[in-house]
Design a protein around this motif. Structure first.
Motif, mmCIF file in Angstrom:
data_model
loop_
_atom_site.group_PDB
_atom_site.id
_atom_site.type_symbol
_atom_site.label_atom_id
_atom_site.label_comp_id
_atom_site.label_asym_id
_atom_site.label_seq_id
_atom_site.Cartn_x
_atom_site.Cartn_y
_atom_site.Cartn_z
ATOM 1 N N SER A 73 15.943 -5.435 -43.531
ATOM 2 C CA SER A 73 15.799 -6.885 -43.663
ATOM 3 C C SER A 73 14.601 -7.391 -42.849
ATOM 4 C CB SER A 73 17.096 -7.516 -43.156
ATOM 5 O OG SER A 73 16.996 -8.893 -43.172
ATOM 6 N N GLU A 74 13.860 -8.368 -43.403
ATOM 7 C CA GLU A 74 12.620 -8.874 -42.768
ATOM 8 C C GLU A 74 12.808 -9.144 -41.279
ATOM 9 O OE1 GLU A 74 9.692 -9.155 -44.100
ATOM 10 O OE2 GLU A 74 9.871 -9.604 -46.239
ATOM 11 N N SER A 75 13.879 -9.847 -40.928
ATOM 12 C CA SER A 75 14.025 -10.271 -39.522
ATOM 13 C C SER A 75 14.450 -9.136 -38.590
ATOM 14 C CB SER A 75 14.985 -11.454 -39.418
ATOM 15 O OG SER A 75 15.975 -11.366 -40.383
ATOM 16 N N PHE A 76 14.704 -7.959 -39.157
ATOM 17 C CA PHE A 76 15.120 -6.827 -38.311
ATOM 18 C C PHE A 76 14.112 -5.678 -38.332
ATOM 19 C CE2 PHE A 76 18.896 -9.274 -38.948
ATOM 20 C CZ PHE A 76 19.545 -9.200 -37.716
ATOM 21 N N LYS A 77 12.944 -5.926 -38.932
ATOM 22 C CA LYS A 77 11.905 -4.890 -38.951
ATOM 23 C C LYS A 77 11.379 -4.642 -37.542
ATOM 24 C CE LYS A 77 9.677 -5.471 -43.435
ATOM 25 N NZ LYS A 77 8.480 -6.081 -44.038
#
Ligand SMILES: CC(C)(COP(=O)(O)OP(=O)(O)OC[C@H]1O[C@@H](n2cnc3c(N)ncnc32)[C@H](O)[C@@H]1OP(=O)(O)O)[C@@H](O)C(=O)NCCC(=O)NCCS
Length: 151
Positions: A73-77
């Motif tokens: 997920s984008e916010s967990f890259k």
């Protein structure tokens, strides 16, 4: 953080993770049907009880498997989750007795960090490319083939 085998209840989340990046042309689209049919190949990464990553290992032949549908997920890259998912898929490959794992990706640099090397696509079995024939991006999808040994 926990990585576990995927369940059918996870399919819609996997679908939205993968197709979000596919819409950005970072990976290939996958249908709900394809995810349901291959759910046993998938793992999901949970963080605080939410699925924030996924990946799959598809066995191609007696000695060969493919890492597919890898997405965080984008916010967990950038937190090491992508690496953890691939390491889990390698563990599954070793358990199955697989000797080599390959991937076809638009992100070769990420896989190089994990020990993969770029290979000529001709070295992959014809079977792999016969599957590509059904893709609408064939023959110029731009994906780079990389491989790593499990031994
Ligand atoms: C590619 C992806 C799975 C990486 O996941 P991530 O959790 O952000 O990656 P990690 O934090 O585990 O990174 C591991 C290492 O790879 C590096 N890395 C991550 N993404 C990279 C990229 N796009 N290019 C080069 N290096 C990258 C990190 O800097 C890190 O290096 P380090 O060990 O030296 O610190 C994620 O960015 C993603 O989901 N992208 C969109 C979908 C996609 O491209 N899937 C893969 C190909 S089909």
């Amino acid at each position: 953080m926990n990585i576990r085998p995927a369940k059918v209840i996870d399919v819609k989340k996997i679908y939205s993770l993968v197709n979000h990046y596919a819409d950005n042309k970072e990976m290939l689209h996958r249908s709900l049907n394809a995810i349901y049919e291959n759910i046993q190949e998938f793992v999901v990464l949970e963080y605080e009880n939410t699925i924030v990553g996924c990946g799959a290992l598809h066995v191609s032949w007696s000695d060969l498997a493919e890492v597919k549908a890898l997405a965080v997920s984008e916010s967990f890259k950038g937190k090491g989750f992508g690496r953890k998912i691939v390491e889990k898929l390698h563990e599954n490959a070793k358990y199955l007795g697989i000797e080599k794992v390959f991937t076809l990706t638009f992100k070769p640099e990420f896989f190089k960090k994990l020990g993969y090397s770029v290979i000529p696509k001709e070295t992959l079995p014809h079977k792999i490319w016969s599957e590509c024939v059904n893709c609408h991006l064939f023959p110029d999808c731009g994906e780079v083939p990389l491989m790593i040994s499990m031994q």
